[in-house]
Write a protein that holds these residues in place. Structure first.
Motif, short mmCIF file in Angstrom:
data_model
loop_
_atom_site.label_atom_id
_atom_site.label_comp_id
_atom_site.label_asym_id
_atom_site.label_seq_id
_atom_site.Cartn_x
_atom_site.Cartn_y
_atom_site.Cartn_z
N VAL A 164 0.12 -5.17 -9.69
CA VAL A 164 0.43 -3.78 -9.38
C VAL A 164 -0.72 -2.85 -9.73
O VAL A 164 -0.92 -1.82 -9.07
CB VAL A 164 1.74 -3.33 -10.07
N LEU A 167 -2.99 -3.01 -6.80
CA LEU A 167 -2.39 -2.34 -5.67
C LEU A 167 -2.45 -0.82 -5.83
O LEU A 167 -2.73 -0.09 -4.87
CB LEU A 167 -0.93 -2.78 -5.51
N ARG A 168 -2.22 -0.34 -7.03
CA ARG A 168 -2.31 1.10 -7.27
C ARG A 168 -3.69 1.64 -6.89
O ARG A 168 -3.81 2.66 -6.20
CB ARG A 168 -2.01 1.42 -8.73
N PRO A 190 4.27 -4.88 -3.71
CA PRO A 190 5.09 -4.29 -4.78
C PRO A 190 4.75 -2.82 -5.04
O PRO A 190 4.30 -2.44 -6.12
CB PRO A 190 4.76 -5.17 -5.99
N VAL A 194 4.84 1.48 -8.55
CA VAL A 194 3.70 2.39 -8.71
C VAL A 194 3.78 3.60 -7.79
O VAL A 194 2.92 4.48 -7.84
CB VAL A 194 2.37 1.65 -8.46
#
Length: 247
Positions: A164, A167-168, A190, A194
């Motif tokens: 995550v 990904l953020r 996912p 976030v």
């Protein structure tokens, strides 16, 4: 008790990971039976084949028997093949189960229209080719695609297991000044944990497939939920009740 049924492609994790946690504050108890159809993430379109139709029917029947009051198709095929394909899927589901149905794509388009958003930065988990097809569907729906970011992930599990924190950063980097929002294709990444943080940093909403699937199911039943920790999608906005863009 009202139930929202989610139909997931054969290899998908999708909205099933987040639905019960996001919907916990809903006053009307909402259960989430899940039907897993033996279908690829991307149905052939714009028409469905006989085998694909049979699988959609089987999954819808399973959810109807489980008492689902609304059904949402979580696959990415509608984003690739556009609104006509999405409406065809909805017609199959509603005719089979006898309850309102929608898809992530129709729910997404309704949310953008409802919030007056016409320009987006698109993030897609797969190849540039598939991202381009989603972008084409957005353009056909009258939206402006300010940028396209393809992450190049090859399987739903690879997308679901993306850290995550990474990904953020990818979402923050995907933004452009002329995009009014971020749209994340598919339901596997996912984004849910976030989304609120990314929205605060960017000052604009993020719409990913998994949370849109949950929101669309609630919309079909005329429900709303106050869960700001899951982002702007769940801050008590009144439902529109038209997320299927009636077919």
């Amino acid at each position: 008790m009202q139930r929202i049924g989610h139909i997931l492609p054969s290899t998908s994790l999708g909205a099933a990971r987040w639905a019960s946690r996001i919907c916990a504050p809903v006053a009307v108890r909402t259960a989430h039976p899940t039907a897993r159809a033996s279908l690829p993430e991307q149905l052939c379109g714009p028409a469905t084949t006989g085998g694909q139709r049979a699988e959609l029917v089987r999954a819808a029947e399973q959810l109807a028997q489980a008492g689902a009051d609304a059904i949402v198709w979580n696959g990415g095929s509608c984003g690739l093949h556009g609104v006509a394909h999405a409406r065809a899927v909805v017609r199959i589901l509603e005719a089979t189960a006898g309850v309102p149905a929608s898809t992530v794509t129709l729910g997404q388009l309704d949310l953008l229209r409802r919030h007056g958003l016409a320009s987006l930065a698109l993030v897609a988990p797969g190849s540039r080719e598939s991202a381009g097809r989603v972008a084409d569907s957005c353009l056909a729906a009258g939206l402006r695609v300010a940028s396209v970011t393809a992450l190049g992930l090859t399987t739903p599990r690879e997308a679901a297991e993306l850290p995550v924190a990474r990904l953020r950063r990818l979402l923050l980097d995907a933004d452009t000044a002329d995009a009014q929002c971020l749209v994340v294709a598919g339901t596997e990444l996912p984004v849910a944990p976030v989304a609120a943080l990314v929205e605060r940093r960017l000052g604009k909403p993020v719409f990913d497939g998994a949370r849109v699937a949950v929101h669309t199911g609630l919309d079909l039943l005329g429900l709303r939920v106050e869960s700001p920790e899951w982002g702007r999608l769940f801050t008590g906005d009144a439902h529109a009740g038209v997320c299927c863009d009636r077919h």
